[in-house]
Design an enzyme around this catalytic site. Structure first.
Site, PDB file in Angstrom:
ATOM      1  N   ASP A  10      27.115 -15.456 -15.083  1.00 40.25           N
ATOM      2  CA  ASP A  10      26.872 -14.227 -15.847  1.00 40.25           C
ATOM      3  C   ASP A  10      28.121 -13.540 -16.428  1.00 40.25           C
ATOM      4  OD1 ASP A  10      24.443 -14.887 -14.787  1.00 40.25           O
ATOM      5  OD2 ASP A  10      24.042 -12.977 -13.810  1.00 40.25           O
ATOM      6  N   LYS A  95      18.082 -16.656 -16.608  1.00 42.56           N
ATOM      7  CA  LYS A  95      17.279 -16.133 -15.488  1.00 42.56           C
ATOM      8  C   LYS A  95      16.978 -14.658 -15.719  1.00 42.56           C
ATOM      9  CE  LYS A  95      21.477 -15.068 -13.070  1.00 42.56           C
ATOM     10  NZ  LYS A  95      21.418 -13.629 -13.366  1.00 42.56           N
ATOM     11  N   CYS A 127      24.614 -11.415  -8.257  1.00 41.30           N
ATOM     12  CA  CYS A 127      24.249 -12.782  -8.643  1.00 41.30           C
ATOM     13  C   CYS A 127      25.101 -13.838  -7.966  1.00 41.30           C
ATOM     14  CB  CYS A 127      24.280 -12.923 -10.156  1.00 41.30           C
ATOM     15  SG  CYS A 127      22.835 -12.124 -10.884  1.00 41.30           S
TER      16      CYS A 127
END
Ligand code: VGL
Ligand code: ZN
Length: 186
Positions: A10, A95, A127
């Site tokens: 991310d 996701k 995450c």
């Protein structure tokens, strides 16, 4: 078959300074990760980039400011992140497309064939933590790239506690430099 895999978690504009869910110094992960991405490609590792990829409306935004909405600038990868030269050498894992808090890249369908996963990115206490814990549960060996991740730190110390928990669960915590100096393959 590659025995090692790199996962870049991310590294998106909204998690970097100026973004809607900015992580302090979030952009500082880009430098070490770029070195690892090049190293991983040279050595034939599997390479994954996960991204938070939310619809405009999701229950997830009851807990968090609106961030990483699909096809918006905030959801784009940091502009300085260097992807492998050959597009065949990496995969993007999206996701968070539903209402569940999908914090783990495994929720996005990542399924490395490698036995050892190297993980860095954003954020250490969400995450990264969830992905590492899930990987350990699934039986992967995991190395957390300590200088290549940063925490949200909603409560001060969350990032440190996340690292302690990952270590406790069996992850190895190592600086990027150490990984780059490892000569053994496999
Ligand atoms: C994340 C908070 C909300 C992350 C995603 O990528 O760590 N954190 N959504
Ligand atoms: Zn999110």
């Amino acid at each position: 078959m590659a025995k090692k895999a790199l996962l870049v978690v991310d590294v998106q504009n909204d998690f970097c300074p100026g973004g809607s869910l900015a992580v302090t110094d979030g952009d500082q992960v880009v430098g070490p990760l770029n070195r690892l991405i090049a190293f991983a490609e040279e050595n034939g590792w599997e390479i994954y980039f996960s991204r938070d990829w939310h619809p405009a409306e999701t229950k997830h935004f009851e807990k968090w400011p609106v961030h990483c909405v699909q096809n918006t600038p905030g959801a784009e990868f940091h502009p300085n992140l260097q992807f492998p030269n050959d597009p065949q050498n990496f995969r993007v894992i999206s996701k968070g497309m539903g209402d569940a808090d999908d914090y783990s890249a495994f929720d996005g369908g990542m399924s490395p064939q490698a036995e050892h996963l190297y993980v860095g990115g954003l954020a250490t206490d969400y995450c990264v933590l969830w992905t590492v814990n899930r990987a350990l549960e699934l039986g992967y060996k995991v190395t957390l790239l300590q200088d290549a991740c940063r925490a949200v730190d909603l409560t001060p110390g969350d990032g440190e506690r996340a690292i302690a928990q990952m270590r406790q669960n069996g992850a190895r915590i190592a600086p990027t430099e150490e990984v780059l100096n490892e000569t053994e393959k496999g």
